[in-house]
Design an enzyme around this catalytic site. Structure first.
Site, PDB file in Angstrom:
ATOM      1  N   GLU A 271       0.828  -1.219   0.000  1.00 29.67           N
ATOM      2  CA  GLU A 271       0.000   0.000   0.000  1.00 29.67           C
ATOM      3  C   GLU A 271       0.854   1.257   0.000  1.00 29.67           C
ATOM      4  O   GLU A 271       0.443   2.294  -0.503  1.00 29.67           O
ATOM      5  CB  GLU A 271      -0.918   0.029   1.234  1.00 29.67           C
ATOM      6  CG  GLU A 271      -2.235  -0.656   1.001  1.00 29.67           C
ATOM      7  CD  GLU A 271      -3.303  -0.290   2.027  1.00 29.67           C
ATOM      8  OE1 GLU A 271      -2.988   0.343   3.046  1.00 29.67           O
ATOM      9  OE2 GLU A 271      -4.465  -0.665   1.807  1.00 29.67           O
ATOM     10  N   HIS A 292       9.731 -26.217   0.837  1.00 24.13           N
ATOM     11  CA  HIS A 292       9.188 -27.391   0.164  1.00 24.13           C
ATOM     12  C   HIS A 292       8.025 -27.031  -0.739  1.00 24.13           C
ATOM     13  O   HIS A 292       7.240 -27.896  -1.124  1.00 24.13           O
ATOM     14  CB  HIS A 292       8.791 -28.437   1.213  1.00 24.13           C
ATOM     15  CG  HIS A 292       9.969 -28.821   2.055  1.00 24.13           C
ATOM     16  ND1 HIS A 292      10.878 -29.767   1.671  1.00 24.13           N
ATOM     17  CD2 HIS A 292      10.430 -28.308   3.228  1.00 24.13           C
ATOM     18  CE1 HIS A 292      11.832 -29.862   2.594  1.00 24.13           C
ATOM     19  NE2 HIS A 292      11.584 -28.979   3.543  1.00 24.13           N
ATOM     20  N   LYS A 403     -13.840   0.270  -2.566  1.00 24.56           N
ATOM     21  CA  LYS A 403     -14.660   0.576  -1.383  1.00 24.56           C
ATOM     22  C   LYS A 403     -15.934   1.301  -1.803  1.00 24.56           C
ATOM     23  O   LYS A 403     -17.032   0.994  -1.331  1.00 24.56           O
ATOM     24  CB  LYS A 403     -13.879   1.488  -0.429  1.00 24.56           C
ATOM     25  CG  LYS A 403     -12.955   0.783   0.526  1.00 24.56           C
ATOM     26  CD  LYS A 403     -12.421   1.814   1.504  1.00 24.56           C
ATOM     27  CE  LYS A 403     -11.781   1.201   2.701  1.00 24.56           C
ATOM     28  NZ  LYS A 403     -11.254   2.173   3.642  1.00 24.56           N
TER      29      LYS A 403
HETATM   30  O1  LIG Z   1      -8.632   1.583  10.108  1.00 20.08           O
HETATM   31  P1  LIG Z   1      -9.644   1.660   9.024  1.00 20.08           P
HETATM   32  O2  LIG Z   1     -10.038   3.061   8.704  1.00 20.08           O
HETATM   33  O3  LIG Z   1     -10.822   0.789   9.332  1.00 20.08           O
HETATM   34  O4  LIG Z   1      -8.975   1.097   7.712  1.00 20.08           O
HETATM   35  C1  LIG Z   1      -8.575  -0.226   7.569  1.00 20.08           C
HETATM   36  C2  LIG Z   1      -7.819  -0.427   6.284  1.00 20.08           C
HETATM   37  O5  LIG Z   1      -8.693  -0.257   5.203  1.00 20.08           O
HETATM   38  C3  LIG Z   1      -8.419   0.539   4.089  1.00 20.08           C
HETATM   39  O6  LIG Z   1      -9.033   0.002   2.980  1.00 20.08           O
HETATM   40  C4  LIG Z   1      -6.999   0.934   3.806  1.00 20.08           C
HETATM   41  O7  LIG Z   1      -6.577   0.616   2.524  1.00 20.08           O
HETATM   42  C5  LIG Z   1      -6.010   0.377   4.804  1.00 20.08           C
HETATM   43  O8  LIG Z   1      -4.853   1.152   4.735  1.00 20.08           O
HETATM   44  C6  LIG Z   1      -6.577   0.420   6.182  1.00 20.08           C
HETATM   45  O9  LIG Z   1      -5.597  -0.070   7.072  1.00 20.08           O
END
Ligand SMILES: O=P(O)(O)OC[C@H]1O[C@H](O)[C@H](O)[C@@H](O)[C@@H]1O
Length: 431
Positions: A271, A292, A403
């Site tokens: 990331e 292995h 997302k």
């Molecule tokens: O801590 P949060 O806001 O729930 O995020 C949790 C995770 O989800 C996201 O998609 C990001 O790509 C991550 O970098 C992050 O660690």
């Protein structure tokens, strides 16, 4: 943490980096180090993570977890940076507290993890920096319901770690839950040494001061030369090798307890550095198990890989019983620890003999101090590599697309991205 980059030199491996090239690269390291120091001094976004050894307050964390410190089982609900740092720490260290991590939302797996848990003795550690991550909030609602169904008051058994505002913060306030704040300026994948990683460590009874002391010792080594700083030696060497064709970095700890650390490293590396068409692909491996399965490829496949070994002196050993089978007699003179060590040395040498670059990261033990140093050292290596690549290490815009599409598909708002899902090109081959 010590780092040995000898087997990445051009005199040993191809791709490899010559000593002269490393010396030239060291000028860029010096300039990058100045930028990093400046970022740390200004508490700039991301760089602030490297200040955590001084910023994190173990007393504050212990006080917050007090109401749930008696838990026999700790269920951590979080994903990515809100899970993998804590999992790395608690998976590496012995504790009487059972730990369960819920990151995936595969329904069968989630139900399987919860089934049979004695929830009256359990506690919930919900972690989300943004407080909006769908997987984390959905799993939290599922766990809450499981507590209610078991007749356990979840509000008495939950600790929240989240940002200053957001849905999870609102929920914590509404139910007056003990809560901790994700420090400002610290992205999730760099937050293992804050409350994000340390709440679970505290409930499991681990030594928070030692974790931070190990990290602080690593911080002390940050300097203007890769030859004086193990973290920078690692970051600069991986960068140089990537530029010479080693686009894959297989992280291979030789300790079962460090297996999760390769998952944590994979997020950190992928990331942080995977942007602008740049970055090195992290691969998770485990010694000796993957000798292995993957080693054939690493030694004889395309010359596009760096193997990163992580070794740690074990504090426990077990002798191998003797047998009257003659061909196995040599095993009876050894211990499992000696076998593990010999396998590591043989694997490392086998890659070098085939001219395949590898780097050794050495820990003196698997304990809080060394783990703190490892987590900090790899983060500093990553920050340095990001400077050398010239990418924005601390953002992850590419993750946002899916997302938004997910939210759109579930009716969580109007998102262009969701439409693209319906427009998928198909060429199906059916049974
Ligand atoms: O801590 P949060 O806001 O729930 O995020 C949790 C995770 O989800 C996201 O998609 C990001 O790509 C991550 O970098 C992050 O660690």
């Amino acid at each position: 943490m010590n780092v040995d980059i000898g087997n990445a030199l051009a005199s040993v491996a191809s791709p490899g980096v010559s000593r002269a090239s490393l010396e030239r690269l060291d000028e860029q390291v010096a300039a990058a180090h100045e930028r990093i120091e400046r970022g740390m001094a200004n508490a700039d976004h991301g760089y602030e993570a490297l200040n955590l050894p001084e910023r994190t307050d173990p007393d504050e964390i212990r006080a917050a977890v007090e109401p749930v410190a008696d838990a026999d089982t700790l269920i951590t609900v979080g994903i990515g940076g809100s899970s993998l740092g804590a999992a790395t720490i608690v998976d590496a260290l012995e504790s009487d507290t059972e730990t369960v991590f819920l990151d995936n939302v595969d329904p069968e797996w989630v139900s399987g993890r919860l089934d049979g848990l004695a929830l009256e003795n359990a506690a919930i550690n919900v972690v989300s920096r943004s407080g909006t991550t769908a997987e984390t909030l959905a799993n939290f609602l599922v766990v809450r319901e499981a507590f209610e169904d078991a007749g356990v008051d979840w509000t008495e058994r939950t600790i929240v770690t989240t940002g200053e505002s957001g849905p999870l913060r609102d929920l914590a306030d509404r139910h007056d839950l003990p809560s901790l704040k994700v420090p400002d300026g610290v992205p999730g994948r760099f937050s293992a040494l804050s409350a994000v990683g340390m709440v679970a460590a505290a409930v499991c009874g681990h030594d928070l001061e030692a974790l931070l002391a190990g990290a602080a010792a690593e911080r002390e080594t940050l300097s203007g030369s890769l030859f004086d700083c193990p973290a920078y030696a690692y970051g600069a060497t991986t960068y140089a090798l990537d530029g010479r064709g080693a686009g894959v970095n297989a992280m291979m700890p030789y300790a079962e307890s460090l297996e999760t650390s390769a998952e944590w490293f994979a997020q950190l590396w992928a990331e942080s550095l995977g942007k602008d068409d740049l970055g090195q692909t992290p691969v998770r491996a485990l010694g000796v198990t993957d000798q292995h399965s993957q080693l054939q490829l690493y030694r004889a496949g395309p010359r596009d890989k760096l193997v990163t070994f992580v070794t740690a002196d074990a504090d426990a050993d077990r002798s191998i019983p003797t047998t009257d089978v003659e061909e196995l007699a040599y095993l009876g003179d050894a211990t499992l620890g000696e076998l593990l060590e010999a396998e590591f040395e043989a694997t490392e040498a086998s890659l070098a003999a085939a001219g395949r670059p590898n780097v050794r990261v050495e820990l003196e033990a698997v304990d809080e101090y060394e783990l703190g140093g490892f987590l900090y050292g790899m983060e500093a290596a990553c920050v340095l590599a990001g400077e050398l690549y010239g990418v924005n290490t601390f953002e992850q815009p590419a993750v946002e697309w899916a997302k938004k599409a997910t939210r759109g598909l579930l009716g969580g708002g109007e998102f262009e991205e969701a439409k693209a899902v319906a427009e998928k090109t198909e060429l199906r081959v059916e049974r």
